[in-house]
Design an enzyme around this catalytic site. Structure first.
Site, short mmCIF file in Angstrom:
data_model
loop_
_atom_site.label_atom_id
_atom_site.label_comp_id
_atom_site.label_asym_id
_atom_site.label_seq_id
_atom_site.Cartn_x
_atom_site.Cartn_y
_atom_site.Cartn_z
N ARG A 1 -3.84 -10.28 4.52
CA ARG A 1 -4.31 -10.08 2.97
C ARG A 1 -2.92 -9.50 2.26
NH1 ARG A 1 -6.63 -6.36 -0.41
NH2 ARG A 1 -8.35 -7.19 -2.01
N LYS B 1 0.68 -1.39 -0.04
CA LYS B 1 0.01 0.08 -0.02
C LYS B 1 0.95 1.34 0.03
CE LYS B 1 -4.42 -1.54 1.44
NZ LYS B 1 -5.51 -1.49 2.23
#
Length: 300
Positions: A265, A231
């Site tokens: 995840r 991210k």
């Protein structure tokens, strides 16, 4: 001093065909995006065969779950539930026919959730905090698991300059309220998972604070999903492009696991599985694969 993890109210879960004891292990969820515009792979797995192959390769690499998405979280043109279902349902069907892996679907549309569950999905991963009022009834009736994620914007819309007085406390409060609403709507706690939503309507400083105080989210008592992989907060922290964020992703994932995360995840499955297994051993949740070093009369 021994590390004490937050207590889970319902650690034993049967999700699809698999059993999990989240007090003793961490599950790895692989990301499979059937989108032409996903933030990380930019359409690499948009073709049906590519998406199915990626999902099954993730299973071979050790993934416990695969999370299939048909629409990015990022702001953009809306996609109808019909079009989204056409993207994800064939992948679900193919993966389900080939494996007993837990299949999760990343969607905020109740209708997509309904079709996905009929096709064989076990988990609905709603990154919009239950924005569709029909989502809870659909999941409740089907008996699926539900991931409730913190985010504030309406789906696929801008949310400029997010501001929090205490991001961790506010995220925890939001999740607590949404969990209560889901339970009232018929989804029991033992089928709920929570996700604080790193980077979702949050800047890098907000997400770093969430990771730093992840145990406060885990203290809510439900299994927490840590969705950190590649991210932007990692890129901004390390000044790293998306292709060079693996090490930062692993460091963030392990930091969260040591504070109580029970699902991670990720895009890169094999290195994450190794990192998670090591973290479990450090926490005393698993034994080493074998013991040889300095275990005998000679220093091996």
């Amino acid at each position: 001093m021994r590390h004490v993890l937050p207590t889970l109210t319902s650690p034993l879960r049967t999700i699809g065909a698999r059993d999990f004891d989240f007090s003793q292990r961490v599950a790895v969820m692989a990301i499979v995006n059937r989108t032409p515009d996903s933030f990380y792979d930019r359409g690499r797995t948009f073709a049906l065969d590519a998406a199915v192959d990626a999902a099954l390769a993730a299973v071979e690499a050790g993934a416990d779950m695969v999370d299939i998405g048909g629409v990015p979280f990022a702001p953009g043109e809306p996609l109808s539930a019909e079009e989204e279902a056409e993207r994800v349902v064939p992948v679900i069907e193919a993966v389900r026919a080939a494996s007993d892996v837990v299949v999760s679907v990343d969607t905020f549309h109740a209708e997509v959730a309904r079709r996905s569950i009929l096709a064989g999905a076990d988990v609905i991963n709603d990154t919009t905090g239950l924005s569709d009022p029909d989502m809870v009834p659909v999941v409740a009736e089907a008996g699926a698991h539900l991931v409730i994620t913190h985010s504030l914007a309406a789906p696929r819309t801008q949310y400029a300059r997010p501001s929090y007085s205490d991001v961790v406390r506010e995220v925890a409060g939001f999740l607590h309220e949404r969990v209560a609403a889901a339970v009232e709507g018929g989804v029991p706690e033992e089928r709920l998972i929570i996700d604080p939503g790193p980077d979702l309507n949050k800047n890098t400083l907000h997400t770093l604070e969430l990771v730093r105080r992840f145990d406060e989210i885990a203290a809510l008592g439900l299994p927490v999903l840590a969705a950190l992989s590649n991210k932007d907060f990692i890129g901004e922290t390390l000044d790293a492009p998306k292709s060079e964020r693996l090490e930062g992703s692993l460091a963030a994932a392990v930091t969260c696991v040591l504070q109580g995360a029970r699902i991670v995840r990720v895009h890169e499955v094999a290195p994450t599985v190794a990192a998670v297994r090591m973290a479990e051993a450090i926490l005393g949740l698993r034994e080493p694969a074998y013991l040889k070093h300095n275990m005998g009369d000679a220093n091996d």
